[in-house]
Write a protein that holds these residues in place. Structure first.
Motif, PDB file in Angstrom:
ATOM      1  N   THR A  80       0.826  -1.202   0.000  1.00  0.00           N
ATOM      2  CA  THR A  80       0.000   0.000   0.000  1.00  0.00           C
ATOM      3  C   THR A  80       0.865   1.258   0.000  1.00  0.00           C
ATOM      4  OG1 THR A  80      -0.069   0.054   2.410  1.00  0.00           O
ATOM      5  CG2 THR A  80      -1.813  -1.175   1.303  1.00  0.00           C
ATOM      6  N   ARG A  81       0.249   2.370  -0.409  1.00  0.00           N
ATOM      7  CA  ARG A  81       0.969   3.653  -0.415  1.00  0.00           C
ATOM      8  C   ARG A  81       1.289   4.085   1.013  1.00  0.00           C
ATOM      9  NH1 ARG A  81      -1.113   9.257  -0.690  1.00  0.00           N
ATOM     10  NH2 ARG A  81       0.689  10.545  -1.180  1.00  0.00           N
ATOM     11  N   LEU A  82       0.349   3.872   1.927  1.00  0.00           N
ATOM     12  CA  LEU A  82       0.504   4.286   3.318  1.00  0.00           C
ATOM     13  C   LEU A  82       0.292   3.124   4.262  1.00  0.00           C
ATOM     14  CD1 LEU A  82      -1.713   7.513   3.277  1.00  0.00           C
ATOM     15  CD2 LEU A  82       0.774   7.406   3.097  1.00  0.00           C
ATOM     16  N   VAL A  83       0.928   3.215   5.414  1.00  0.00           N
ATOM     17  CA  VAL A  83       0.659   2.287   6.506  1.00  0.00           C
ATOM     18  C   VAL A  83       0.183   3.161   7.667  1.00  0.00           C
ATOM     19  CG1 VAL A  83       1.626   0.573   8.073  1.00  0.00           C
ATOM     20  CG2 VAL A  83       2.404   0.655   5.696  1.00  0.00           C
ATOM     21  N   LEU A  84      -1.135   3.240   7.816  1.00  0.00           N
ATOM     22  CA  LEU A  84      -1.706   4.165   8.791  1.00  0.00           C
ATOM     23  C   LEU A  84      -1.292   3.857  10.218  1.00  0.00           C
ATOM     24  CD1 LEU A  84      -5.258   4.685   7.255  1.00  0.00           C
ATOM     25  CD2 LEU A  84      -3.255   6.178   7.117  1.00  0.00           C
ATOM     26  N   SER A  85      -1.092   2.597  10.553  1.00  0.00           N
ATOM     27  CA  SER A  85      -0.663   2.271  11.913  1.00  0.00           C
ATOM     28  C   SER A  85       0.719   2.865  12.205  1.00  0.00           C
ATOM     29  CB  SER A  85      -0.654   0.762  12.147  1.00  0.00           C
ATOM     30  OG  SER A  85       0.264   0.123  11.265  1.00  0.00           O
ATOM     31  N   ARG A  86       1.580   2.888  11.211  1.00  0.00           N
ATOM     32  CA  ARG A  86       2.914   3.495  11.371  1.00  0.00           C
ATOM     33  C   ARG A  86       2.778   5.010  11.559  1.00  0.00           C
ATOM     34  NH1 ARG A  86       8.068   3.785  13.098  1.00  0.00           N
ATOM     35  NH2 ARG A  86       9.371   4.930  11.631  1.00  0.00           N
ATOM     36  N   GLU A  87       1.905   5.640  10.781  1.00  0.00           N
ATOM     37  CA  GLU A  87       1.709   7.077  10.929  1.00  0.00           C
ATOM     38  C   GLU A  87       1.144   7.415  12.312  1.00  0.00           C
ATOM     39  OE1 GLU A  87      -0.051   9.282   7.777  1.00  0.00           O
ATOM     40  OE2 GLU A  87       1.504   8.659   6.349  1.00  0.00           O
ATOM     41  N   ARG A  88       0.194   6.614  12.782  1.00  0.00           N
ATOM     42  CA  ARG A  88      -0.358   6.842  14.129  1.00  0.00           C
ATOM     43  C   ARG A  88       0.717   6.697  15.192  1.00  0.00           C
ATOM     44  NH1 ARG A  88      -4.855   4.142  11.980  1.00  0.00           N
ATOM     45  NH2 ARG A  88      -4.179   2.184  12.860  1.00  0.00           N
ATOM     46  N   GLU A  89       1.603   5.720  15.023  1.00  0.00           N
ATOM     47  CA  GLU A  89       2.717   5.506  15.960  1.00  0.00           C
ATOM     48  C   GLU A  89       3.627   6.746  16.022  1.00  0.00           C
ATOM     49  OE1 GLU A  89       6.753   2.914  15.539  1.00  0.00           O
ATOM     50  OE2 GLU A  89       4.879   1.831  15.150  1.00  0.00           O
ATOM     51  N   ILE A  90       3.944   7.296  14.872  1.00  0.00           N
ATOM     52  CA  ILE A  90       4.798   8.483  14.809  1.00  0.00           C
ATOM     53  C   ILE A  90       4.091   9.679  15.437  1.00  0.00           C
ATOM     54  CG2 ILE A  90       5.867  10.146  13.217  1.00  0.00           C
ATOM     55  CD1 ILE A  90       6.341   7.628  11.356  1.00  0.00           C
ATOM     56  N   LEU A  91       2.821   9.878  15.102  1.00  0.00           N
ATOM     57  CA  LEU A  91       2.047  10.970  15.686  1.00  0.00           C
ATOM     58  C   LEU A  91       2.003  10.869  17.207  1.00  0.00           C
ATOM     59  CD1 LEU A  91      -0.875  11.093  13.115  1.00  0.00           C
ATOM     60  CD2 LEU A  91       0.735  12.953  13.583  1.00  0.00           C
ATOM     61  N   GLU A  92       1.765   9.678  17.719  1.00  0.00           N
ATOM     62  CA  GLU A  92       1.695   9.473  19.167  1.00  0.00           C
ATOM     63  C   GLU A  92       3.041   9.742  19.837  1.00  0.00           C
ATOM     64  OE1 GLU A  92       0.286   8.791  22.953  1.00  0.00           O
ATOM     65  OE2 GLU A  92      -0.753   9.268  21.086  1.00  0.00           O
ATOM     66  N   ARG A  93       4.122   9.299  19.222  1.00  0.00           N
ATOM     67  CA  ARG A  93       5.456   9.524  19.780  1.00  0.00           C
ATOM     68  C   ARG A  93       5.748  11.022  19.903  1.00  0.00           C
ATOM     69  NH1 ARG A  93       9.446   7.950  15.834  1.00  0.00           N
ATOM     70  NH2 ARG A  93       8.404   5.967  15.947  1.00  0.00           N
ATOM     71  N   PHE A  94       5.471  11.762  18.853  1.00  0.00           N
ATOM     72  CA  PHE A  94       5.728  13.202  18.880  1.00  0.00           C
ATOM     73  C   PHE A  94       4.791  13.923  19.848  1.00  0.00           C
ATOM     74  CE2 PHE A  94       8.439  12.303  15.421  1.00  0.00           C
ATOM     75  CZ  PHE A  94       9.253  13.404  15.217  1.00  0.00           C
ATOM     76  N   ARG A  95       3.518  13.484  19.905  1.00  0.00           N
ATOM     77  CA  ARG A  95       2.571  14.091  20.838  1.00  0.00           C
ATOM     78  C   ARG A  95       2.996  13.858  22.270  1.00  0.00           C
ATOM     79  NH1 ARG A  95      -0.657  13.047  24.407  1.00  0.00           N
ATOM     80  NH2 ARG A  95      -0.600  10.817  24.086  1.00  0.00           N
ATOM     81  N   THR A  96       3.444  12.656  22.567  1.00  0.00           N
ATOM     82  CA  THR A  96       3.886  12.323  23.921  1.00  0.00           C
ATOM     83  C   THR A  96       5.092  13.158  24.332  1.00  0.00           C
ATOM     84  OG1 THR A  96       3.049  10.064  23.726  1.00  0.00           O
ATOM     85  CG2 THR A  96       4.741  10.460  25.388  1.00  0.00           C
ATOM     86  N   GLU A  97       6.034  13.317  23.428  1.00  0.00           N
ATOM     87  CA  GLU A  97       7.273  14.041  23.744  1.00  0.00           C
ATOM     88  C   GLU A  97       7.107  15.560  23.718  1.00  0.00           C
ATOM     89  OE1 GLU A  97      10.219  12.790  24.768  1.00  0.00           O
ATOM     90  OE2 GLU A  97       9.320  10.793  24.746  1.00  0.00           O
ATOM     91  N   LEU A  98       6.251  16.072  22.818  1.00  0.00           N
ATOM     92  CA  LEU A  98       6.212  17.521  22.590  1.00  0.00           C
ATOM     93  C   LEU A  98       4.832  18.150  22.744  1.00  0.00           C
ATOM     94  CD1 LEU A  98       8.502  17.564  19.417  1.00  0.00           C
ATOM     95  CD2 LEU A  98       9.172  18.050  21.779  1.00  0.00           C
ATOM     96  N   GLY A  99       3.831  17.359  23.052  1.00  0.00           N
ATOM     97  CA  GLY A  99       2.494  17.909  23.196  1.00  0.00           C
ATOM     98  C   GLY A  99       1.855  18.205  21.841  1.00  0.00           C
ATOM     99  N   ALA A 100       0.910  19.148  21.864  1.00  0.00           N
ATOM    100  CA  ALA A 100       0.155  19.468  20.645  1.00  0.00           C
ATOM    101  C   ALA A 100       1.070  19.937  19.518  1.00  0.00           C
ATOM    102  CB  ALA A 100      -0.899  20.524  20.949  1.00  0.00           C
ATOM    103  N   ASP A 101       2.095  20.711  19.854  1.00  0.00           N
ATOM    104  CA  ASP A 101       3.035  21.149  18.820  1.00  0.00           C
ATOM    105  C   ASP A 101       3.753  19.956  18.196  1.00  0.00           C
ATOM    106  OD1 ASP A 101       2.385  23.816  19.169  1.00  0.00           O
ATOM    107  OD2 ASP A 101       4.087  24.226  20.485  1.00  0.00           O
ATOM    108  N   GLY A 102       3.999  18.921  18.983  1.00  0.00           N
ATOM    109  CA  GLY A 102       4.627  17.711  18.465  1.00  0.00           C
ATOM    110  C   GLY A 102       3.760  17.034  17.425  1.00  0.00           C
ATOM    111  N   THR A 103       2.459  17.040  17.663  1.00  0.00           N
ATOM    112  CA  THR A 103       1.534  16.460  16.689  1.00  0.00           C
ATOM    113  C   THR A 103       1.621  17.214  15.372  1.00  0.00           C
ATOM    114  OG1 THR A 103       0.042  15.754  18.456  1.00  0.00           O
ATOM    115  CG2 THR A 103      -0.887  15.895  16.232  1.00  0.00           C
ATOM    116  N   GLN A 104       1.639  18.534  15.450  1.00  0.00           N
ATOM    117  CA  GLN A 104       1.741  19.349  14.238  1.00  0.00           C
ATOM    118  C   GLN A 104       3.058  19.100  13.508  1.00  0.00           C
ATOM    119  OE1 GLN A 104      -0.821  21.143  12.931  1.00  0.00           O
ATOM    120  NE2 GLN A 104      -1.895  20.099  14.576  1.00  0.00           N
ATOM    121  N   LEU A 105       4.143  19.001  14.275  1.00  0.00           N
ATOM    122  CA  LEU A 105       5.451  18.723  13.679  1.00  0.00           C
ATOM    123  C   LEU A 105       5.443  17.362  12.995  1.00  0.00           C
ATOM    124  CD1 LEU A 105       8.406  19.382  13.154  1.00  0.00           C
ATOM    125  CD2 LEU A 105       8.919  18.537  15.460  1.00  0.00           C
TER     126      LEU A 105
END
Length: 117
Positions: A80-105
């Motif tokens: 597939t073009r995307l693996v959504l579970s991988r994207e969610r994992e990355i989003l969660e990691r950044f959100r956990t470390e940096l908060g809402a700004d991490g999600t945007q980053l």
């Protein structure tokens, strides 16, 4: 007599160039202060910030290229073009470390690697 208006502690302050000992106001214009010790420290800090920015840009470009390679490799193998579970994992990691700004980053990083949805 010339004056500058500069931002100071959330407000605007007027600085008399003649009284500051800097007839051009150049130091204050660059650093926001007439204090030579503070101006030098600000210069040092800004040079370090510039180094970090150069590193961030290089890492951003490397990350985007690697992500594009992963996508191309996956699609060439019939995936597939995307693996959504991988994207969610990355989003969660950044959100956990940096908060809402991490999600945007993280969203910006993901877009740089895969393009817009």
């Amino acid at each position: 007599m010339m004056t500058d208006v500069v931002e100071s502690s959330g407000g605007l302050a007027r600085h008399d160039r003649k009284a500051s000992g800097d007839p051009t106001g150049a130091a204050a214009a660059r650093t926001g202060t007439d204090d030579s010790v503070a101006a030098e420290r600000i210069g040092e800090i800004r040079r370090r910030i510039d180094e970090i920015d150069r590193t961030l840009v290089a890492l951003w470009q490397e990350r985007a290229a690697l992500s594009q390679e992963v996508g191309a490799t996956r699609m060439a193998a019939g995936g597939t073009r995307l693996v959504l579970s991988r994207e969610r994992e990355i989003l969660e990691r950044f959100r956990t470390e940096l908060g809402a700004d991490g999600t945007q980053l993280a969203l910006l990083l993901l877009r740089a690697g895969r393009g817009p949805l």
